[in-house]
Write a protein that holds these residues in place. Structure first.
Motif, PDB file in Angstrom:
ATOM      1  N   THR A  63      61.627 -42.727  85.237  1.00  0.00           N
ATOM      2  CA  THR A  63      61.197 -41.333  85.370  1.00  0.00           C
ATOM      3  C   THR A  63      61.580 -40.760  86.729  1.00  0.00           C
ATOM      4  O   THR A  63      61.591 -39.714  86.896  1.00  0.00           O
ATOM      5  N   SER A  64      62.071 -41.663  87.573  1.00  0.00           N
ATOM      6  CA  SER A  64      62.349 -41.077  88.902  1.00  0.00           C
ATOM      7  C   SER A  64      63.730 -40.978  89.054  1.00  0.00           C
ATOM      8  O   SER A  64      64.740 -41.823  88.665  1.00  0.00           O
ATOM      9  N   LYS A  65      64.292 -39.868  89.839  1.00  0.00           N
ATOM     10  CA  LYS A  65      65.326 -39.738  90.189  1.00  0.00           C
ATOM     11  C   LYS A  65      66.327 -40.705  90.790  1.00  0.00           C
ATOM     12  O   LYS A  65      67.514 -40.903  90.362  1.00  0.00           O
ATOM     13  N   ALA A  66      65.467 -41.483  91.611  1.00  0.00           N
ATOM     14  CA  ALA A  66      66.209 -42.598  92.171  1.00  0.00           C
ATOM     15  C   ALA A  66      66.797 -43.667  91.220  1.00  0.00           C
ATOM     16  O   ALA A  66      67.983 -44.113  91.399  1.00  0.00           O
ATOM     17  N   MET A  67      65.886 -44.034  90.222  1.00  0.00           N
ATOM     18  CA  MET A  67      66.181 -45.120  89.244  1.00  0.00           C
ATOM     19  C   MET A  67      67.144 -44.393  88.465  1.00  0.00           C
ATOM     20  O   MET A  67      68.177 -45.245  87.943  1.00  0.00           O
ATOM     21  N   GLN A  68      67.033 -43.341  88.016  1.00  0.00           N
ATOM     22  CA  GLN A  68      68.047 -42.677  87.181  1.00  0.00           C
ATOM     23  C   GLN A  68      69.445 -42.675  87.846  1.00  0.00           C
ATOM     24  O   GLN A  68      70.504 -43.050  87.041  1.00  0.00           O
ATOM     25  N   LYS A  69      69.624 -42.335  89.238  1.00  0.00           N
ATOM     26  CA  LYS A  69      71.002 -42.378  89.988  1.00  0.00           C
ATOM     27  C   LYS A  69      71.525 -43.748  90.037  1.00  0.00           C
ATOM     28  O   LYS A  69      72.497 -43.845  89.773  1.00  0.00           O
ATOM     29  N   VAL A  73      72.102 -42.474  84.691  1.00  0.00           N
ATOM     30  CA  VAL A  73      71.758 -41.778  83.430  1.00  0.00           C
ATOM     31  C   VAL A  73      70.917 -40.370  84.120  1.00  0.00           C
ATOM     32  O   VAL A  73      70.386 -40.210  85.009  1.00  0.00           O
ATOM     33  N   ASP A  74      70.547 -39.504  83.063  1.00  0.00           N
ATOM     34  CA  ASP A  74      69.985 -38.475  83.403  1.00  0.00           C
ATOM     35  C   ASP A  74      68.790 -38.168  82.506  1.00  0.00           C
ATOM     36  O   ASP A  74      67.951 -37.038  82.473  1.00  0.00           O
ATOM     37  N   GLU A  75      68.167 -39.327  81.854  1.00  0.00           N
ATOM     38  CA  GLU A  75      66.735 -39.119  81.117  1.00  0.00           C
ATOM     39  C   GLU A  75      66.166 -40.356  81.229  1.00  0.00           C
ATOM     40  O   GLU A  75      66.961 -41.578  81.434  1.00  0.00           O
ATOM     41  N   PRO A  76      64.930 -40.698  80.870  1.00  0.00           N
ATOM     42  CA  PRO A  76      64.286 -41.878  80.985  1.00  0.00           C
ATOM     43  C   PRO A  76      64.552 -42.987  79.822  1.00  0.00           C
ATOM     44  O   PRO A  76      65.197 -42.342  79.178  1.00  0.00           O
ATOM     45  N   ASP A  77      64.019 -43.806  79.931  1.00  0.00           N
ATOM     46  CA  ASP A  77      63.925 -44.771  78.486  1.00  0.00           C
ATOM     47  C   ASP A  77      62.520 -45.190  78.243  1.00  0.00           C
ATOM     48  O   ASP A  77      61.509 -44.642  78.878  1.00  0.00           O
ATOM     49  N   TYR A  78      62.388 -45.854  77.151  1.00  0.00           N
ATOM     50  CA  TYR A  78      61.148 -46.272  76.743  1.00  0.00           C
ATOM     51  C   TYR A  78      60.953 -47.858  76.210  1.00  0.00           C
ATOM     52  O   TYR A  78      62.003 -48.489  75.915  1.00  0.00           O
ATOM     53  N   GLY A  79      59.902 -48.299  75.951  1.00  0.00           N
ATOM     54  CA  GLY A  79      59.550 -49.588  75.282  1.00  0.00           C
ATOM     55  C   GLY A  79      58.065 -49.870  74.927  1.00  0.00           C
ATOM     56  O   GLY A  79      57.423 -48.722  74.900  1.00  0.00           O
ATOM     57  N   HIS A  80      57.913 -50.660  74.090  1.00  0.00           N
ATOM     58  CA  HIS A  80      56.594 -50.924  73.343  1.00  0.00           C
ATOM     59  C   HIS A  80      55.651 -51.808  74.057  1.00  0.00           C
ATOM     60  O   HIS A  80      56.348 -52.849  74.731  1.00  0.00           O
ATOM     61  N   LEU A  81      54.510 -51.739  74.126  1.00  0.00           N
ATOM     62  CA  LEU A  81      53.502 -52.526  74.695  1.00  0.00           C
ATOM     63  C   LEU A  81      52.926 -53.243  73.622  1.00  0.00           C
ATOM     64  O   LEU A  81      52.233 -52.669  72.800  1.00  0.00           O
ATOM     65  N   PHE A  82      52.695 -54.767  73.850  1.00  0.00           N
ATOM     66  CA  PHE A  82      52.042 -55.421  72.811  1.00  0.00           C
ATOM     67  C   PHE A  82      50.660 -56.275  73.236  1.00  0.00           C
ATOM     68  O   PHE A  82      50.726 -56.124  74.496  1.00  0.00           O
ATOM     69  N   ASP A  83      50.022 -56.549  72.123  1.00  0.00           N
ATOM     70  CA  ASP A  83      48.689 -56.987  72.676  1.00  0.00           C
ATOM     71  C   ASP A  83      48.734 -58.261  73.657  1.00  0.00           C
ATOM     72  O   ASP A  83      47.803 -58.502  74.512  1.00  0.00           O
ATOM     73  N   ASP A  84      49.678 -58.983  73.306  1.00  0.00           N
ATOM     74  CA  ASP A  84      49.820 -60.339  74.248  1.00  0.00           C
ATOM     75  C   ASP A  84      50.273 -60.011  75.663  1.00  0.00           C
ATOM     76  O   ASP A  84      50.287 -61.008  76.450  1.00  0.00           O
ATOM     77  N   ALA A 195      53.029 -40.902  94.835  1.00  0.00           N
ATOM     78  CA  ALA A 195      52.001 -39.995  94.053  1.00  0.00           C
ATOM     79  C   ALA A 195      52.490 -39.638  92.569  1.00  0.00           C
ATOM     80  O   ALA A 195      53.778 -39.891  92.332  1.00  0.00           O
ATOM     81  N   GLY A 196      51.566 -39.085  91.747  1.00  0.00           N
ATOM     82  CA  GLY A 196      52.010 -38.746  90.588  1.00  0.00           C
ATOM     83  C   GLY A 196      53.039 -37.848  90.105  1.00  0.00           C
ATOM     84  O   GLY A 196      53.617 -38.207  89.340  1.00  0.00           O
ATOM     85  N   ALA A 197      53.373 -37.089  91.237  1.00  0.00           N
ATOM     86  CA  ALA A 197      54.660 -36.464  91.041  1.00  0.00           C
ATOM     87  C   ALA A 197      55.949 -36.996  90.756  1.00  0.00           C
ATOM     88  O   ALA A 197      56.951 -36.606  90.222  1.00  0.00           O
ATOM     89  N   ALA A 198      55.945 -38.312  91.365  1.00  0.00           N
ATOM     90  CA  ALA A 198      57.247 -39.032  91.009  1.00  0.00           C
ATOM     91  C   ALA A 198      57.416 -39.082  89.397  1.00  0.00           C
ATOM     92  O   ALA A 198      58.745 -39.644  89.250  1.00  0.00           O
ATOM     93  N   ALA A 199      56.558 -39.126  88.645  1.00  0.00           N
ATOM     94  CA  ALA A 199      57.085 -39.398  87.254  1.00  0.00           C
ATOM     95  C   ALA A 199      57.245 -37.993  86.675  1.00  0.00           C
ATOM     96  O   ALA A 199      56.503 -37.411  86.210  1.00  0.00           O
ATOM     97  N   LEU A 200      58.523 -37.543  86.721  1.00  0.00           N
ATOM     98  CA  LEU A 200      59.102 -36.425  86.147  1.00  0.00           C
ATOM     99  C   LEU A 200      58.217 -35.057  86.723  1.00  0.00           C
ATOM    100  O   LEU A 200      58.091 -34.348  85.664  1.00  0.00           O
ATOM    101  N   GLY A 201      57.836 -35.102  87.954  1.00  0.00           N
ATOM    102  CA  GLY A 201      56.925 -33.813  88.322  1.00  0.00           C
ATOM    103  C   GLY A 201      55.511 -34.119  88.104  1.00  0.00           C
ATOM    104  O   GLY A 201      54.865 -33.429  88.902  1.00  0.00           O
ATOM    105  N   HIS A 202      55.200 -34.737  87.104  1.00  0.00           N
ATOM    106  CA  HIS A 202      53.874 -34.917  86.498  1.00  0.00           C
ATOM    107  C   HIS A 202      53.871 -35.835  85.502  1.00  0.00           C
ATOM    108  O   HIS A 202      54.543 -35.727  84.311  1.00  0.00           O
TER     109      HIS A 202
END
Length: 259
Positions: A63-69, A73-84, A195-202
């Motif tokens: 979600t941060s510009k530094a990681m995207q650079k 890439v120009d967008e975030p990615d995602y993953g799943h969280l499991f109970d274990d 700060a919270g703004a680091a994640a896509l501004g909010h």
């Protein structure tokens, strides 16, 4: 391609179990697309569910510009969280349960209502959130030496490993998430700030992005799920003997140790 999707999902699952990393997928399959990578991730999710694991939430990465650079890439990615993957604040995690872990601090969203429709907005997220929690995400890569591109980390479930959830719960209205501060401590010394703004501004923008991205794959964000909207600073490396604490001001704090 379907056979390759299943083969690579199996490779990544075996690497997770054996703690033996594999070569980057992108160096072996140069034609691999982000959509292919999501299909690999979802195949692995299907196999985990078949083995009895349960999804407790989702995570957004990059979600941060530094990681995207860094990953071009120009967008975030995602993953799943499991109970274990769930760890209580203050608990100790075994280093040999992972390959090369790192830690990020995040503001966790606990949903009070489903988010499953097209064009989810920032306001939809704010309305659907029941409360917020301080969180640490322990990330790990099943790809050797973190030598990853976007397609590698997407296929590898967003490089997720564990999530540490703090005990404090705050309502959305009680905080200005954009300016909510975060100090990440390693053995008592400041390792990073943000700060919270680091994640896509909010952070709520990141959750909205996730809801819309998952809608493309017919996957809902469900009431009761934990949503991690992205790190508020760069990830820090950890070793046996380390204790990591994230302090979020009035949101509270969360910590984890490694041995």
């Amino acid at each position: 391609m379907p056979s390759i999707i299943e083969e690579l999902a199996e490779e990544l699952l075996k690497a997770e179990l054996s703690k033996q990393p594999i070569d980057p997928l992108t160096t072996r399959y140069r034609e691999l697309t982000a959509n292919d990578a999501y299909r690999i991730q979802l195949e692995a999710v299907k196999r985990r569910l078949k083995d009895g694991r349960k999804v407790i939430g989702k995570k957004v990465g990059l979600t941060s510009k530094a990681m995207q650079k860094m990953l071009n890439v120009d967008e975030p990615d995602y993953g799943h969280l499991f109970d274990d993957m769930k760890v209580k604040s203050g608990e100790t995690v075994q280093m040999n349960s992972m390959i090369m872990p790192k830690v990020e601090a995040e503001i966790g969203f606990i949903l009070g209502a489903d988010l499953f429709k097209p064009n989810v907005t920032f306001i939809d997220v704010m309305m659907a959130t029941e409360f917020l929690v301080p969180a640490l995400e322990i990330i790990d890569s099943r790809i050797s030496d973190w030598n990853i591109k976007l397609e590698d980390t997407v296929a590898d479930n967003g490089s997720s490993a564990k999530v540490v959830i703090g005990e404090q719960r705050r309502e959305m209205a009680a905080l200005d998430l954009r300016s909510t501060s975060m100090v990440l401590l390693k053995n008592g010394d400041v390792a990073a700030t943000g700060a919270g703004a680091a994640a896509l501004g909010h952070p709520a923008h990141a959750v909205a992005w996730l809801a819309n991205k998952l809608y493309e794959y017919d996957i809902p964000l469900k009431a009761g799920e934990l949503i991690l909207p992205g790190a508020l600073s760069g990830a820090i490396e950890v070793a046996a003997g380390d204790t990591i604490t994230a302090q979020f001001g009035s949101l509270g704090s969360v910590s984890v140790s490694f041995e």
